[in-house]
Every structure is written in structure tokens, then in C-alpha cells.
Write a protein that holds these residues in place. Structure first.
Motif, PDB file in Angstrom:
ATOM      1  N   ILE A  28       0.823  -1.214   0.000  1.00  0.00           N
ATOM      2  CA  ILE A  28       0.000   0.000   0.000  1.00  0.00           C
ATOM      3  C   ILE A  28       0.856   1.262   0.000  1.00  0.00           C
ATOM      4  O   ILE A  28       0.476   2.287  -0.579  1.00  0.00           O
ATOM      5  CB  ILE A  28      -0.989   0.002   1.201  1.00  0.00           C
ATOM      6  N   CYS A  29       2.030   1.226   0.610  1.00  0.00           N
ATOM      7  CA  CYS A  29       2.869   2.435   0.692  1.00  0.00           C
ATOM      8  C   CYS A  29       3.319   2.915  -0.685  1.00  0.00           C
ATOM      9  O   CYS A  29       3.587   4.104  -0.871  1.00  0.00           O
ATOM     10  CB  CYS A  29       4.080   2.178   1.587  1.00  0.00           C
ATOM     11  N   ARG A  30       3.378   2.023  -1.670  1.00  0.00           N
ATOM     12  CA  ARG A  30       3.786   2.448  -3.016  1.00  0.00           C
ATOM     13  C   ARG A  30       2.769   3.382  -3.672  1.00  0.00           C
ATOM     14  O   ARG A  30       3.070   4.025  -4.686  1.00  0.00           O
ATOM     15  CB  ARG A  30       4.021   1.216  -3.901  1.00  0.00           C
ATOM     16  N   PHE A  31       1.591   3.468  -3.087  1.00  0.00           N
ATOM     17  CA  PHE A  31       0.575   4.373  -3.618  1.00  0.00           C
ATOM     18  C   PHE A  31       0.720   5.796  -3.063  1.00  0.00           C
ATOM     19  O   PHE A  31      -0.090   6.669  -3.382  1.00  0.00           O
ATOM     20  CB  PHE A  31      -0.837   3.842  -3.300  1.00  0.00           C
ATOM     21  N   PHE A  74       5.102   9.505   0.506  1.00  0.00           N
ATOM     22  CA  PHE A  74       5.799   9.450   1.781  1.00  0.00           C
ATOM     23  C   PHE A  74       5.262   8.315   2.644  1.00  0.00           C
ATOM     24  O   PHE A  74       4.057   8.033   2.628  1.00  0.00           O
ATOM     25  CB  PHE A  74       5.612  10.756   2.569  1.00  0.00           C
ATOM     26  N   LYS A  75       6.138   7.701   3.409  1.00  0.00           N
ATOM     27  CA  LYS A  75       5.696   6.783   4.453  1.00  0.00           C
ATOM     28  C   LYS A  75       5.339   7.605   5.691  1.00  0.00           C
ATOM     29  O   LYS A  75       5.761   8.754   5.842  1.00  0.00           O
ATOM     30  CB  LYS A  75       6.784   5.763   4.780  1.00  0.00           C
ATOM     31  N   ASN A  76       4.577   7.008   6.577  1.00  0.00           N
ATOM     32  CA  ASN A  76       4.172   7.695   7.801  1.00  0.00           C
ATOM     33  C   ASN A  76       5.231   7.441   8.880  1.00  0.00           C
ATOM     34  O   ASN A  76       5.048   6.639   9.786  1.00  0.00           O
ATOM     35  CB  ASN A  76       2.796   7.185   8.249  1.00  0.00           C
ATOM     36  N   GLU A  77       6.365   8.125   8.771  1.00  0.00           N
ATOM     37  CA  GLU A  77       7.479   7.985   9.715  1.00  0.00           C
ATOM     38  C   GLU A  77       8.164   9.333   9.858  1.00  0.00           C
ATOM     39  O   GLU A  77       8.027  10.212   9.002  1.00  0.00           O
ATOM     40  CB  GLU A  77       8.461   6.912   9.239  1.00  0.00           C
ATOM     41  N   GLN A  78       8.916   9.506  10.941  1.00  0.00           N
ATOM     42  CA  GLN A  78       9.461  10.819  11.256  1.00  0.00           C
ATOM     43  C   GLN A  78      10.385  11.358  10.179  1.00  0.00           C
ATOM     44  O   GLN A  78      10.376  12.560   9.882  1.00  0.00           O
ATOM     45  CB  GLN A  78      10.186  10.783  12.612  1.00  0.00           C
TER      46      GLN A  78
END
Length: 537
Positions: free
Chosen positions: A25-28, A31-35
Motif C-alpha cells: 500500500i505504501c507504493r501508492f 511518503f511513508k508515515n514515519e518521522q
């Protein structure tokens, strides 16, 4: 008030995979949800052109009719200078709508505060009110508990024209009656009289759904400095004119790439949340407060219901002359990105699904999707519920994870009169055997009463079943107090089989615990997390 943070299994696969940062799902997203993503996004926003003074002027004009605070003024000043924003939004529901509106606002405020500390720059919280939404059936009601039942309390509009929430005028007499009838269901407490008077006063100064919604929300969160922007505000739509032109210019490309990306999402096993089509304009035409979705055909933007047809040039001209366009689920996030310096967007599982289709559409406009932060889930546990949980032998975590049903089934099994059931079943079996003897007799003697025999047998079976039901009813009555505990806990924590935040407004809790209910939440050690927040009141 006490906080417990627990892990509750998420049944939404897309949200679960996103929270676990699965590549599927992150490829969509960009940004990833990280600091580290927040740090990268902050650097990116330094190159993002925002017409700050004009924007804040529009926001000040809109918010001047609401109560202000030092924090609100601070955040507006910071936004006018160089602040970035954490944004969330919701429809303008009556009495703030379901609790998830409040919970989303809390999530926005917490994330803005955390990132201000982490990044060392001003980060302001903004609530984007979807005042342009016209599905009033989603926002014109709430639910309340009545004994062991959950009842829907609906405010009914005159006529059925679906105008935007910000254009739909509330009829004061009917709204006041709706409020008073609802408060009667909440029960009388030390706070009821003052709270009811306050809500009625807000209603008297509110002309539309959106007015009523924002005034209540603002009073709950003004001390935390939450800012508001109504997507249907004529001033903001006028401010958005160049951005609407940008969308119109690229409408065909956006429709193509979003449609393709949604197919990719479906192939990845996450469904088709938008139902995108390549002839979509992904814009509404607004006339007299009504919205008409435009499609593209033979070079025209059209809607048959409204009997309108525009060339691209005509639509561009209309944008300059009138605030007559409105966004849909595809273009709203893009508009938000062009209007605001969005560090992160806070949303629920449904929003996450359609945002997952937008990456390529953002790129068409030379934009990137901001960090998507899932909103936090809260469950509020009253003292009565906490007491009943203890008597039942369940924790709040076990209850919201579905443990109420299994515990109730175990209790049913414990008190169920199995001896009576077995005796009645034996009697029914003996009866059936004797009727078989009677059946053979009438066949041997060529008697034509088969229908009478069958009817007679069915009647006696019904009487046995009726007897068993009466026994069960008596057992239920004998253990009525225990069953009521189960019902109260289930109705409070899992109404309609889901989290309470999707059903109740915050006002039953404000009625029970007073106006400090929200303020006291911010004294807890809350922090942004995928854990479920259980608040013991």
C-alpha cells in the motif's frame, strides 16, 4: 479521567497494511508515515508557493464570527509567516456529528503539537470543513440510547433539494425542538440546564448546518487553537480561482491517471473506493446552493440534470466571474494541497482508500501527496460502563474487541434450563411417535383425515415450542439485571456492532461530565499512535 492505550485488531486490511507500512500500500503514496518523512516533507514545503497573507485574510474573515483565543491568533499569525499545517476535515454534522469528528480534531491537534516539537518550526492545526457536501441524509441525525434500544433522531428538512450543507438554512423552531427532544433522552444531570441553554443559543445564531457545526467545534477546541476553513465559503472559493483553472487545464490527464491508479489499487486487493472514470471532470458546478457533477463529452463539460454545457474556455471564464465550482473526492485533496502548506493530512480508513488513488493525479499538477496520518480511535468508558464491565468480568479492551458476545453466550449457557428443554424435546418425540401410529391406523382403515392429523400434530408442536419460549422468558426475567449489564455495555461501547465514535455525538458525555470533558482530555498523556485510546471518565 484515566487513559489506557491498547492494541485492537483492525478489520480494515488497507488501513492495517498502511499502519504496518507494508509496501503493497505504501507504493501508492509519496511518503511513508514515519518521522524521517516529516523532515523531508518540511524541506519540500519551503519551495511550495502559498499566498499566505491573502489566505490568512480569508481565514480571519471566516473565523471572525466565532469565539477566538490567544492560541487561535498565534496560529493565524504563524500561518501568515512561515508555518506549515496538519490538516483534517469532516462533514458538518448536527451537534458536531458522530464522535469521530471530535476524535479527528484531537488527532490533528496532537500531531501538530508533536511535529512542532520534533521539527522545531511552527506547525498549525487546521480543520477543513466539507461544507460543500450535499448529502444531508448523512449529517441530519444522531442516535441515542433508550433502554436497551438505539434510536435514530432525525432533523427533517423541508423539501428534498440537496443543497450544500453551507447553503442549507436551518429552521430555528424545528432545530430547537430537535435539540430539546434529544436532551430529554440524555437525562437530567447537574450540567444539563446550562448545556442545553448553550446549545440552543448557538442554534439561534446559526443559519446553516456549517455555522452550527463550526461554532460548537470551535467552542470545544478554541483553547487549543484549532483553525477552520469551510470549503464552500465564497471567499475561499474565490481565492481558489487560479487553482480551479489549473485543475480544468489538466482535468483529462487527472481522470486518466486516477482511473488507472484505482485499477492498480483493486488489483492489489484493496477495492475501488472512488469508481473513477476517464470522462469524469471531478468537479461540481454550483448553482443556487446545489451541486451538479460535471462530466466531459465531445470537448464539453456538462451535466444533463442542470441542463448546462460549457467549453473549457467558458468554464475558465466562469471561474473568474463566479465562485461556481466545487471539488469532489479526487480534486479536494489536490485543492487542499495548492491552498495550504500541508505537512500531513489526518484521515480515517475511507479517506485513506481514496487518497491511495491520487498519487499520479498530484504529479500531473507538479505536486506530491502529503504524509497521510491515520486518525486515532477513541472509546470513552463511563463509570456505569466500567462498573458493569467489572461485574461481567471483562476489560474494556476485551469488550471493544468483540468479547461481549462470547461472554454473553457463556452466560446464556450457564443459566439456560437444559432439563426443561430436554424434557420438552422428549415429549415432542413421543408425540411424533404416537402420531405415526395414528397415521398408520387411518391409512389401514382408509380414513381420509390425513390433513386433520397433520394439522393437529403441528398445533401440539407449536404448543410445546410456546412452552419452551415461556420458560426461556422466565429465565431471562429471573436474570434480568445481569442481561441488562450486557446490553448496557454493548450499547455503550459497540453500538450497532461498531465503535461508539461512529454513532454517538459528544453531547451525552458533555451532559454527564460537563464542559471540561474535552479540556481534561488534553491533560492526559495522549500522543499520536495506532493504538486504541480508551478514556475512563
Amino acid at each position: 479521567m484515566k487513559l489506557e492505550q491498547v492494541q485492537v485488531e483492525n478489520t480494515n486490511q488497507l488501513l492495517q497494511d498502511y499502519q504496518n507500512q507494508q509496501e503493497a500500500i505504501c507504493r501508492f503514496f509519496h511518503f511513508k508515515n514515519e518521522q524521517s518523512a516529516f523532515e523531508a516533507r518540511l524541506q519540500e514545503l519551503k519551495q511550495h508557493p502559498i499566498r499566505r497573507k491573502e489566505l490568512v485574510g480569508v481565514m480571519r474573515q471566516y473565523m471572525q464570527k466565532f469565539a477566538t483565543s490567544e492560541k487561535i491568533e498565534q496560529h493565524l499569525t504563524e500561518l501568515e509567516q512561515d508555518a506549515v499545517a496538519v490538516v483534517g476535515g469532516q462533514q458538518a454534522g448536527l451537534l458536531t456529528g458522530p464522535l469521530y469528528s471530535v476524535n479527528k480534531a484531537i488527532s490533528v491537534l496532537l500531531l501538530a503539537k508533536e511535529q512542532r516539537e520534533q521539527l522545531g518550526v511552527p506547525v498549525v492545526p487546521i480543520f477543513w470543513v466539507a461544507g460543500e457536501d450535499h448529502d444531508l441524509d448523512e449529517i441530519n441525525h444522531t442516535f441515542y440510547a433508550a433502554g436497551n434500544r438505539l434510536l435514530k433522531h432525525t432533523y427533517v428538512e423541508e423539501g428534498r433539494v440537496k443543497t450544500m450543507a453551507s447553503a442549507t438554512r436551518l429552521r430555528l423552531d424545528e432545530v430547537e425542538e430537535w435539540i430539546e427532544q434529544l436532551f430529554k433522552q440524555f437525562g437530567e444531570t447537574a450540567y444539563t440546564k446550562e448545556l442545553l441553554a448553550y446549545v440552543l443559543e448557538v442554534a439561534q445564531t446559526s443559519h446553516t448546518y456549517t455555522d452550527f457545526f463550526v461554532k460548537l467545534m470551535n467552542d470545544l477546541f478554541k483553547e487549543q487553537g484549532l483553525l477552520y476553513l469551510d470549503a464552500a465559503d465564497p471567499a475561499i472559493r474565490q481565492y481558489e480561482a487560479p487553482y480551479f483553472k489549473r485543475l480544468i487545464e489538466h482535468v483529462a490527464e487527472i481522470a486518466t491517471v486516477v482511473t488507472k491508479r484505482e485499477r492498480d489499487l483493486e488489483e492489489a486487493g484493496y477495492g475501488s473506493p472512488i469508481g473513477a472514470t476517464e470522462n469524469a471532470a471531478n468537479l461540481f458546478y454550483v448553482r443556487d446552493g446545489e451541486r451538479y457533477l460535471l462530466t466531459r463529452h465531445d470537448g464539453y463539460f456538462m451535466n444533463q440534470s442542470a441542463n448546462v454545457r460549457f467549453t473549457k474556455e467558458q468554464l475558465m471564464q466562469l471561474v473568474d466571474e463566479e465562485a461556481c465550482l466545487s471539488n469532489n473526492v479526487v480534486t479536494r485533496p489536490m485543492m487542499q494541497e495548492m491552498v495550504l502548506p500541508v505537512l500531513s493530512f489526518v484521515g480515517g480508513a475511507g479517506e485513506l482508500a481514496y487518497w491511495a488513488t491520487l498519487k499520479d493525479g498530484f504529479e500531473v499538477l507538479g505536486l506530491r501527496v502529503p504524509i497521510f496520518t491515520p486518525r486515532m480511535n477513541f472509546t470513552y468508558v463511563t463509570r456505569e460502563t466500567a462498573s458493569n464491565l467489572e461485574l461481567i468480568g471483562l476489560t474494556a479492551k476485551e469488550a471493544i474487541a468483540g468479547g461481549i458476545s462470547s461472554k454473553k453466550e457463556a452466560f446464556d449457557a450457564k443459566v439456560y434450563d437444559r432439563e426443561a428443554k430436554e424434557a420438552i424435546e422428549r415429549a415432542k418425540q413421543l408425540l411424533a411417535e404416537q402420531y405415526e401410529v395414528i397415521q398408520r391406523h387411518i391409512e389401514e382403515h382408509d380414513l381420509h383425515v390425513e390433513r386433520v392429523v397433520k394439522k393437529n400434530l403441528a398445533f401440539h408442536k407449536e404448543q410445546f415450542d410456546f412452552l419452551m419460549k415461556q420458560i426461556e422468558k422466565d429465565v431471562r426475567l429471573k436474570h434480568d439485571v445481569a442481561y441488562r449489564r450486557f446490553e448496557q455495555v454493548e450499547q455503550e461501547l459497540l453500538p450497532m456492532g461498531g465503535f461508539q465514535e461512529r454513532v454517538y455525538t459528544p453531547f451525552p458525555y458533555l451532559n454527564q461530565y460537563g464542559e471540561l470533558f474535552i479540556r481534561d482530555l488534553f491533560t492526559l498523556s495522549l500522543k499520536t499512535s495506532k493504538l486504541h485510546q480508551i478514556i475512563y471518565l
